[in-house]
Each structure stands twice: as structure tokens, then as C-alpha cells.
Design a protein around this motif. Structure first.
Motif, PDB file in Angstrom:
ATOM      1  N   CYS A 129       0.806  -1.226   0.000  1.00 18.63           N
ATOM      2  CA  CYS A 129       0.000   0.000   0.000  1.00 18.63           C
ATOM      3  C   CYS A 129       0.838   1.275   0.000  1.00 18.63           C
ATOM      4  CB  CYS A 129      -0.939   0.003   1.204  1.00 18.63           C
ATOM      5  SG  CYS A 129      -0.063   0.125   2.792  1.00 18.63           S
ATOM      6  N   LYS A 130       2.110   1.188   0.341  1.00 19.85           N
ATOM      7  CA  LYS A 130       3.054   2.315   0.365  1.00 19.85           C
ATOM      8  C   LYS A 130       2.801   3.306   1.509  1.00 19.85           C
ATOM      9  CE  LYS A 130       3.819   2.104  -4.627  1.00 19.85           C
ATOM     10  NZ  LYS A 130       2.833   1.143  -5.028  1.00 19.85           N
ATOM     11  N   GLU A 131       1.874   2.990   2.427  1.00 20.24           N
ATOM     12  CA  GLU A 131       1.597   3.903   3.535  1.00 20.24           C
ATOM     13  C   GLU A 131       2.781   4.056   4.482  1.00 20.24           C
ATOM     14  OE1 GLU A 131      -2.246   3.862   5.494  1.00 20.24           O
ATOM     15  OE2 GLU A 131      -2.984   2.540   3.908  1.00 20.24           O
ATOM     16  N   CYS A 132       3.687   3.090   4.457  1.00 20.18           N
ATOM     17  CA  CYS A 132       4.875   3.139   5.314  1.00 20.18           C
ATOM     18  C   CYS A 132       5.996   3.953   4.677  1.00 20.18           C
ATOM     19  CB  CYS A 132       5.381   1.719   5.579  1.00 20.18           C
ATOM     20  SG  CYS A 132       5.929   0.870   4.078  1.00 20.18           S
ATOM     21  N   GLY A 133       5.805   4.341   3.413  1.00 19.87           N
ATOM     22  CA  GLY A 133       6.836   5.093   2.711  1.00 19.87           C
ATOM     23  C   GLY A 133       7.705   4.226   1.814  1.00 19.87           C
ATOM     24  N   GLU A 134       7.470   2.924   1.823  1.00 15.76           N
ATOM     25  CA  GLU A 134       8.233   1.992   0.979  1.00 15.76           C
ATOM     26  C   GLU A 134       7.359   1.520  -0.175  1.00 15.76           C
ATOM     27  OE1 GLU A 134      11.461   1.566   1.396  1.00 15.76           O
ATOM     28  OE2 GLU A 134      11.278   2.912   3.106  1.00 15.76           O
ATOM     29  N   GLN A 135       7.986   1.076  -1.242  1.00 18.19           N
ATOM     30  CA  GLN A 135       7.245   0.624  -2.418  1.00 18.19           C
ATOM     31  C   GLN A 135       6.550  -0.715  -2.200  1.00 18.19           C
ATOM     32  OE1 GLN A 135       6.770   2.350  -5.427  1.00 18.19           O
ATOM     33  NE2 GLN A 135       7.491   3.960  -4.044  1.00 18.19           N
ATOM     34  N   THR A 136       7.165  -1.576  -1.375  1.00 15.33           N
ATOM     35  CA  THR A 136       6.605  -2.904  -1.157  1.00 15.33           C
ATOM     36  C   THR A 136       6.710  -3.299   0.316  1.00 15.33           C
ATOM     37  OG1 THR A 136       8.707  -4.045  -1.512  1.00 15.33           O
ATOM     38  CG2 THR A 136       7.332  -3.656  -3.479  1.00 15.33           C
ATOM     39  N   CYS A 137       5.926  -4.299   0.683  1.00 17.13           N
ATOM     40  CA  CYS A 137       6.011  -4.842   2.046  1.00 17.13           C
ATOM     41  C   CYS A 137       7.365  -5.513   2.263  1.00 17.13           C
ATOM     42  CB  CYS A 137       4.870  -5.828   2.293  1.00 17.13           C
ATOM     43  SG  CYS A 137       3.232  -5.042   2.372  1.00 17.13           S
ATOM     44  N   MET A 138       7.934  -6.093   1.217  1.00 16.45           N
ATOM     45  CA  MET A 138       9.254  -6.719   1.337  1.00 16.45           C
ATOM     46  C   MET A 138      10.308  -5.656   1.660  1.00 16.45           C
ATOM     47  SD  MET A 138      11.026  -9.488   1.339  1.00 16.45           S
ATOM     48  CE  MET A 138      10.141 -10.771   0.484  1.00 16.45           C
ATOM     49  N   ALA A 139      10.248  -4.515   0.975  1.00 18.81           N
ATOM     50  CA  ALA A 139      11.195  -3.421   1.256  1.00 18.81           C
ATOM     51  C   ALA A 139      11.021  -2.932   2.695  1.00 18.81           C
ATOM     52  CB  ALA A 139      10.993  -2.277   0.266  1.00 18.81           C
ATOM     53  N   PHE A 140       9.780  -2.857   3.152  1.00 12.84           N
ATOM     54  CA  PHE A 140       9.519  -2.465   4.543  1.00 12.84           C
ATOM     55  C   PHE A 140      10.147  -3.465   5.512  1.00 12.84           C
ATOM     56  CE2 PHE A 140       6.903  -2.863   8.378  1.00 12.84           C
ATOM     57  CZ  PHE A 140       7.056  -1.581   8.898  1.00 12.84           C
ATOM     58  N   ALA A 141      10.001  -4.762   5.227  1.00 13.35           N
ATOM     59  CA  ALA A 141      10.568  -5.802   6.098  1.00 13.35           C
ATOM     60  C   ALA A 141      12.078  -5.643   6.219  1.00 13.35           C
ATOM     61  CB  ALA A 141      10.211  -7.187   5.563  1.00 13.35           C
ATOM     62  N   VAL A 142      12.742  -5.366   5.110  1.00 15.19           N
ATOM     63  CA  VAL A 142      14.199  -5.172   5.119  1.00 15.19           C
ATOM     64  C   VAL A 142      14.557  -3.982   5.995  1.00 15.19           C
ATOM     65  CG1 VAL A 142      16.198  -4.537   3.702  1.00 15.19           C
ATOM     66  CG2 VAL A 142      14.590  -6.266   2.875  1.00 15.19           C
ATOM     67  N   LYS A 143      13.873  -2.878   5.793  1.00 19.99           N
ATOM     68  CA  LYS A 143      14.188  -1.658   6.552  1.00 19.99           C
ATOM     69  C   LYS A 143      13.825  -1.814   8.030  1.00 19.99           C
ATOM     70  CE  LYS A 143      14.852   1.554   2.970  1.00 19.99           C
ATOM     71  NZ  LYS A 143      14.730   2.903   2.520  1.00 19.99           N
ATOM     72  N   LEU A 144      12.791  -2.572   8.331  1.00 19.56           N
ATOM     73  CA  LEU A 144      12.421  -2.825   9.719  1.00 19.56           C
ATOM     74  C   LEU A 144      13.545  -3.580  10.433  1.00 19.56           C
ATOM     75  CD1 LEU A 144      10.269  -2.761  11.986  1.00 19.56           C
ATOM     76  CD2 LEU A 144       9.409  -4.911  11.074  1.00 19.56           C
TER      77      LEU A 144
END
Length: 180
Positions: free
Chosen positions: A126-141
Motif C-alpha cells: 500500500c506504500k503507507e509506510c513510505g516503501e514501495q513494497t512490504c518486502m522493502a519495509f521488512a528489510v528496513k524494519l
């Protein structure tokens, strides 16, 4: 009481700092090091060198038997003080629980991978976290660049309550800390 001794530029990230701090320790702190390490998830204890090291997000933290603590990738002085105070609480807990901790048993280590985190995300991209994908969010988390609360659907939509709790438990068991 925890105190900052030195603040230096961070080699890995120019927006962050390295910190040398000091916590209060007793005369027998060297003897207590394995008990302290036992209470810190995914920590490593070196008896030979007299230190405990562990990761907290992207930060690497080392506790020395003389009470000095070194930390990398720290945002600011207030974050450093907070971490030092958390370590002091763990040290006090080690003294309280010393007789309950069986050092002869291997310490269970919990490791969390990007896929482990991804499996407990909504996977909406959804990009609400500022990342393009949930996978990218997981990496940054996992790298400490994002907070779990940045995933808005996970905390707003009731249908994700189950996976949210599972993710928070997984991250907590691996030594990640967050405020919800």
C-alpha cells in the motif's frame, strides 16, 4: 546512574553517532556477565575479552565488565541514555534472578529473517509506510530504519490483529524493542 562519556561520528551512517557510555556496576560485575548475557536475546558473551555484544535493530551494543558500554548507529544522546538505562535494568534483573538462571543449559537464540517479517505483514504493498513494497519495509524494519508502527494497516485494520500480535512476539523474542 547511566551517563554518556563520549559521542563520536558513526562510520556507517553520517546521520548517526557512536556512543561510549557508562552504567553503574558492582565489584563482582565480571562474575555477573554470563547472567546478564543470558537475559539479552541473541547476545554473545566473551569471557576471555570480558564483554557481551548484541544487535538492537541496526545498532551494535557492547557491554564491558567494567561498566563501559559502546553503541553504534545511535540517533542522539537521548536514545543512548535510554539504551543505557535499559541495560542497567537488565543488570539489576540478572542480580535478582542469578539463582534461577542455569548457565549449563544452552541459551536459545532466536533469529529473524526478512521472510519471517514479511510473512507477518499484510502484503498489500500500500506504500503507507513510505516503501514501495512490504518486502522493502521488512528489510528496513530489520535494519532499524523503520518502526513496526510505520505499517499502518497492521495497526489500524482489525483483520490484521492476529498477524500483528504474532509479528510483535517474533520481534520481541529476537530482541527488538518497540512502543505500541
Amino acid at each position: 546512574m547511566a551517563e554518556i562519556k563520549e559521542i563520536l561520528p558513526c562510520i556507517a551512517d553520517p546521520k548517526k553517532v557512536r556512543v561510549v557510555g557508562k552504567i553503574n556496576t558492582k565489584d563482582d560485575s565480571e562474575e555477573m556477565m554470563p547472567y546478564i548475557a543470558w537475559l539479552i536475546p541473541n547476545s554473545s558473551y566473551s569471557k576471555k575479552n570480558g564483554w557481551i555484544t548484541f544487535k538492537k535493530g541496526a545498532r551494535i551494543i557492547t557491554i564491558h565488565s567494567d561498566g563501559f558500554v559502546t553503541m553504534t548507529q545511535i540517533k542522539d544522546e537521548s536514545e543512548a541514555i535510554k539504551i543505557l538505562e535499559e541495560i542497567e535494568k537488565i543488570v539489576k534483573e540478572a542480580y535478582r534472578k542469578k539463582d534461577e538462571i542455569d548457565l549449563s543449559k544452552p541459551k536459545e537464540k532466536i533469529s529473524v529473517t526478512v521472510m519471517d517479517v514479511y510473512n507477518y505483514l499484510p502484503k498489500t504493498n500500500c506504500k503507507e509506510c513510505g516503501e514501495q513494497t512490504c518486502m522493502a519495509f521488512a528489510v528496513k524494519l530489520l535494519n532499524g530504519e523503520k518502526d513496526v508502527k510505520d505499517c499502518k494497516p497492521l495497526f489500524i485494520e482489525k483483520k490484521y490483529a492476529g498477524i500483528r500480535e504474532a509479528l510483535l512476539s517474533l520481534l520481541s523474542a529476537a530482541g527488538f524493542e518497540f512502543e505500541i
